[in-house]
Write a protein that holds these residues in place. Structure first.
Motif, PDB file in Angstrom:
ATOM      1  N   THR A   1      96.729  43.097  92.046  1.00  0.00           N
ATOM      2  CA  THR A   1      97.205  41.697  92.422  1.00  0.00           C
ATOM      3  C   THR A   1      96.214  40.622  92.289  1.00  0.00           C
ATOM      4  N   THR A   2      94.857  40.897  92.053  1.00  0.00           N
ATOM      5  CA  THR A   2      93.891  40.080  91.662  1.00  0.00           C
ATOM      6  C   THR A   2      93.101  40.545  90.601  1.00  0.00           C
ATOM      7  N   ALA A   3      92.283  39.810  89.772  1.00  0.00           N
ATOM      8  CA  ALA A   3      91.599  40.093  88.818  1.00  0.00           C
ATOM      9  C   ALA A   3      90.389  39.177  88.456  1.00  0.00           C
ATOM     10  N   GLY A   4      89.130  39.421  87.996  1.00  0.00           N
ATOM     11  CA  GLY A   4      88.126  38.664  87.888  1.00  0.00           C
ATOM     12  C   GLY A   4      87.463  38.983  86.505  1.00  0.00           C
ATOM     13  N   VAL A   5      87.017  37.682  85.976  1.00  0.00           N
ATOM     14  CA  VAL A   5      86.214  37.787  84.843  1.00  0.00           C
ATOM     15  C   VAL A   5      84.805  37.001  85.017  1.00  0.00           C
ATOM     16  N   ARG A   6      83.853  37.610  84.648  1.00  0.00           N
ATOM     17  CA  ARG A   6      82.571  36.711  84.611  1.00  0.00           C
ATOM     18  C   ARG A   6      81.863  37.099  83.485  1.00  0.00           C
ATOM     19  N   VAL A   7      81.309  35.949  82.936  1.00  0.00           N
ATOM     20  CA  VAL A   7      80.414  35.912  81.661  1.00  0.00           C
ATOM     21  C   VAL A   7      79.236  35.314  82.008  1.00  0.00           C
ATOM     22  N   SER A   8      77.958  36.123  81.768  1.00  0.00           N
ATOM     23  CA  SER A   8      76.835  35.490  81.770  1.00  0.00           C
ATOM     24  C   SER A   8      76.018  35.677  80.718  1.00  0.00           C
ATOM     25  N   ARG A   9      74.946  35.148  80.596  1.00  0.00           N
ATOM     26  CA  ARG A   9      74.005  35.447  79.528  1.00  0.00           C
ATOM     27  C   ARG A   9      72.348  35.819  79.972  1.00  0.00           C
ATOM     28  N   LYS A  10      71.712  36.718  79.552  1.00  0.00           N
ATOM     29  CA  LYS A  10      70.449  36.944  79.856  1.00  0.00           C
ATOM     30  C   LYS A  10      69.807  37.189  78.617  1.00  0.00           C
TER      31      LYS A  10
ATOM     32  N   ALA B   1      81.242  47.142  67.231  1.00  0.00           N
ATOM     33  CA  ALA B   1      80.844  46.585  66.027  1.00  0.00           C
ATOM     34  C   ALA B   1      79.765  45.593  65.866  1.00  0.00           C
ATOM     35  N   PHE B   2      79.351  45.228  67.000  1.00  0.00           N
ATOM     36  CA  PHE B   2      78.013  44.130  67.207  1.00  0.00           C
ATOM     37  C   PHE B   2      76.956  44.906  67.885  1.00  0.00           C
ATOM     38  N   ASP B   3      77.211  46.162  67.793  1.00  0.00           N
ATOM     39  CA  ASP B   3      76.176  47.002  68.584  1.00  0.00           C
ATOM     40  C   ASP B   3      75.888  46.839  70.097  1.00  0.00           C
ATOM     41  N   GLY B   4      77.014  46.439  70.702  1.00  0.00           N
ATOM     42  CA  GLY B   4      77.437  46.070  71.826  1.00  0.00           C
ATOM     43  C   GLY B   4      77.590  47.555  72.764  1.00  0.00           C
ATOM     44  N   THR B   5      77.657  47.371  74.127  1.00  0.00           N
ATOM     45  CA  THR B   5      78.206  48.531  75.031  1.00  0.00           C
ATOM     46  C   THR B   5      79.246  48.138  75.729  1.00  0.00           C
ATOM     47  N   VAL B   6      80.054  49.038  75.862  1.00  0.00           N
ATOM     48  CA  VAL B   6      81.259  48.975  77.062  1.00  0.00           C
ATOM     49  C   VAL B   6      81.119  50.294  77.742  1.00  0.00           C
ATOM     50  N   ASP B   7      81.249  49.960  79.219  1.00  0.00           N
ATOM     51  CA  ASP B   7      81.128  50.972  80.371  1.00  0.00           C
ATOM     52  C   ASP B   7      82.542  50.415  81.072  1.00  0.00           C
TER      53      ASP B   7
ATOM     54  N   VAL C   1      79.830  40.910  79.824  1.00  0.00           N
ATOM     55  CA  VAL C   1      81.103  40.233  80.449  1.00  0.00           C
ATOM     56  C   VAL C   1      81.700  41.425  81.207  1.00  0.00           C
ATOM     57  N   VAL C   2      81.911  40.912  82.567  1.00  0.00           N
ATOM     58  CA  VAL C   2      82.626  41.943  83.561  1.00  0.00           C
ATOM     59  C   VAL C   2      83.929  41.832  83.862  1.00  0.00           C
ATOM     60  N   ILE C   3      85.011  42.464  83.626  1.00  0.00           N
ATOM     61  CA  ILE C   3      86.425  42.383  83.979  1.00  0.00           C
ATOM     62  C   ILE C   3      86.858  43.483  85.016  1.00  0.00           C
ATOM     63  N   THR C   4      87.367  42.838  86.254  1.00  0.00           N
ATOM     64  CA  THR C   4      87.466  43.697  87.255  1.00  0.00           C
ATOM     65  C   THR C   4      88.895  43.578  87.736  1.00  0.00           C
ATOM     66  N   ASP C   5      89.613  44.408  88.326  1.00  0.00           N
ATOM     67  CA  ASP C   5      91.099  44.374  89.006  1.00  0.00           C
ATOM     68  C   ASP C   5      90.993  45.209  90.129  1.00  0.00           C
ATOM     69  N   ASN C   6      91.791  44.811  91.223  1.00  0.00           N
ATOM     70  CA  ASN C   6      92.053  45.811  92.286  1.00  0.00           C
ATOM     71  C   ASN C   6      93.340  46.834  92.077  1.00  0.00           C
TER      72      ASN C   6
ATOM     73  N   ILE D   1      85.311  46.658  84.054  1.00  0.00           N
ATOM     74  CA  ILE D   1      84.969  47.092  82.524  1.00  0.00           C
ATOM     75  C   ILE D   1      83.519  46.035  82.314  1.00  0.00           C
ATOM     76  N   ILE D   2      82.542  46.511  81.880  1.00  0.00           N
ATOM     77  CA  ILE D   2      81.409  45.967  81.680  1.00  0.00           C
ATOM     78  C   ILE D   2      81.064  46.015  80.176  1.00  0.00           C
ATOM     79  N   MET D   3      81.079  44.896  79.516  1.00  0.00           N
ATOM     80  CA  MET D   3      80.729  44.836  78.070  1.00  0.00           C
ATOM     81  C   MET D   3      79.436  43.754  78.039  1.00  0.00           C
ATOM     82  N   GLU D   4      78.538  44.434  77.131  1.00  0.00           N
ATOM     83  CA  GLU D   4      77.336  43.833  76.635  1.00  0.00           C
ATOM     84  C   GLU D   4      77.304  43.506  75.312  1.00  0.00           C
ATOM     85  N   LEU D   5      77.115  42.505  74.558  1.00  0.00           N
ATOM     86  CA  LEU D   5      76.965  42.103  73.172  1.00  0.00           C
ATOM     87  C   LEU D   5      75.753  41.285  73.052  1.00  0.00           C
ATOM     88  N   PRO D   6      74.976  41.772  71.971  1.00  0.00           N
ATOM     89  CA  PRO D   6      74.002  40.887  71.538  1.00  0.00           C
ATOM     90  C   PRO D   6      74.431  39.438  70.854  1.00  0.00           C
ATOM     91  N   CYS D   7      73.677  38.566  71.386  1.00  0.00           N
ATOM     92  CA  CYS D   7      74.100  37.015  71.029  1.00  0.00           C
ATOM     93  C   CYS D   7      72.893  36.199  70.268  1.00  0.00           C
TER      94      CYS D   7
END
Length: 395
Positions: free
Chosen positions: A328-337, A370-376, A343-348, A387-393
């Motif tokens: 019924t709800t979802a969320g997308v959060r994109v941040s850079r460190k 393909a970008f040497d990133g990670t997906v959890d 990128v964190v994608i959530t749903d209930n 879903i947590i994705m991290e990519l080098p940028c």
């Protein structure tokens, strides 16, 4: 065990230490059997995963040892697996006994304080190891004091002691530098092969779309124009026939342009060029069939290829949410460190998402790797899904 309330941490630490006591005793009893490399590997992997869960540290899975004989003994990780057996027996029993003594004496005080009178005089419970409880004054003073002290000890000590044991486990069972390098090379080799396969499949898709769609329409347009030219030279007064040919050619041109735009959009969405990653993700979340909250930090400059990967990955993930999650709800959060884009994608929803089943998650993982990133992916049955994705940028 780095988050959560202190009492929850103490509880988890206590259960971990008591479990270590059981596994330490089991290691001593089954030591000859566990010295077999394959059994030692399974036993070590179980403890390693258990320690990782306590420390809330994501760990890459260690391969199960399938070879036998000399090859099993020659495996680089076998000595560490065998070393863990005595280390676990010693540390697990020692630290586990401390937790057991604390919990046992705490329960003794909890029973002795209100029920000391129910025991026979020669079997009266004892507090502080050797003080018999013979009256209510002793029960309420020493019993309450023992409960207070042991509760404080469990509250303060269980969590750090359990973390210390878990860290010992990970240190003993960690990969050496050479093995880490070999694992890294293996991962890069596998992801490179996946990228090449995906790249080849994408090129074939683009060629097929252009050949079967755009090219076919352009050939039809050329044929109509050739017929119109011949008809014009043979009978210039046949205006109706010429008009039909030109109208068909005009409509075919528009259809070819539409298909060509679709092909271009599948390679690099124009919305990324027009509105950037923030604007593109805003449009994706707005089109999602599930109400979706979007949070984007200051991203600075992100490479175009990474922007495209994030855009397609988020779009695919939200499509899965709308189709399969019952959320019924979802969320997308994109941040850079620094040079990592997160990128964190959530749903209930109902959970149970598994990229091993060949779902869209497998495509997301290939795109990110393909970008040497990670997906959890964390999606227990019953939800929620994260879903947590991290990519080098970095540039």
């Amino acid at each position: 065990m780095t988050s959560g309330r202190p009492w929850v941490q103490a509880w988890r630490g206590g259960t971990y230490l008591l479990g270590s006591l059981v596994t330490g005793i089991a290691t001593l009893l089954a030591l000859p059997l566990l010295c077999h490399p394959r059994l030692a590997r399974r036993w070590a992997n179980w403890h390693r995963d258990r320690a990782g869960r306590l420390l809330e540290t994501p760990l890459a899975p260690r391969p199960v040892l399938h070879v036998m004989g000399r090859r099993a003994w020659a495996d680089p990780a076998t000595p560490r697996d065998l070393l863990w057996l005595p280390v676990n027996a010693i540390t697990g029993v020692a630290l586990g006994l401390l937790a057991l003594l604390c919990v046992g004496n705490l329960l003794t005080a909890a029973v002795a304080t209100p029920l000391w009178w129910a025991f026979a005089p020669e079997n009266r419970p004892r507090l502080f190891i050797d003080v018999p409880v013979t009256n209510w004054a002793t029960a309420f003073t020493l019993g309450a004091l023992q409960i207070l002290l042991l509760t404080a000890l469990a509250y303060l000590a269980f969590a750090p002691i359990a973390r210390a044991h878990a860290r010992i486990c990970l240190v003993v069972l960690s990969h050496s530098a050479a093995e880490q390098l070999a694992d890294r090379v293996a991962v890069l080799t596998r992801t490179r092969a996946d990228v090449l396969d995906a790249h080849g499949a994408e090129l074939r898709r683009i060629e097929r779309d252009l050949h079967d769609g755009t090219q076919a329409r352009l050939v039809a347009i050329a044929m109509r124009l050739a017929v119109a030219r011949r008809a014009l030279s043979d009978n210039p007064r046949n205006e109706q026939f010429l008009e039909e040919l030109l109208r068909d050619a005009h409509e075919g041109t528009e259809e070819a342009m539409t298909e060509l735009r679709d092909v271009i959009r599948s390679v690099y969405p124009p919305i990324l060029a027009d509105r950037g990653l923030t604007g593109a993700l805003t449009a994706v979340t707005a089109r999602c069939g599930v109400p979706t909250r979007l949070d984007i930090d200051n991203l600075d400059t992100v490479p175009a290829a990474v922007e495209a990967a994030v855009y397609f990955a988020v779009a695919e993930a939200l499509t899965n949410v709308a189709k399969h999650s019952q959320a019924t709800t979802a969320g997308v959060r994109v941040s850079r460190k620094a040079d990592r884009l997160s990128v964190v994608i959530t749903d209930n929803g109902a959970g149970g998402a598994d990229d091993r089943l060949g779902t869209g998650l497998a495509g997301i993982r290939r795109r990110v790797l393909a970008f040497d990133g990670t997906v959890d992916v964390d999606s227990p049955a019953g939800g929620p899904t994260t879903i947590i994705m991290e990519l080098p940028c970095g540039s």
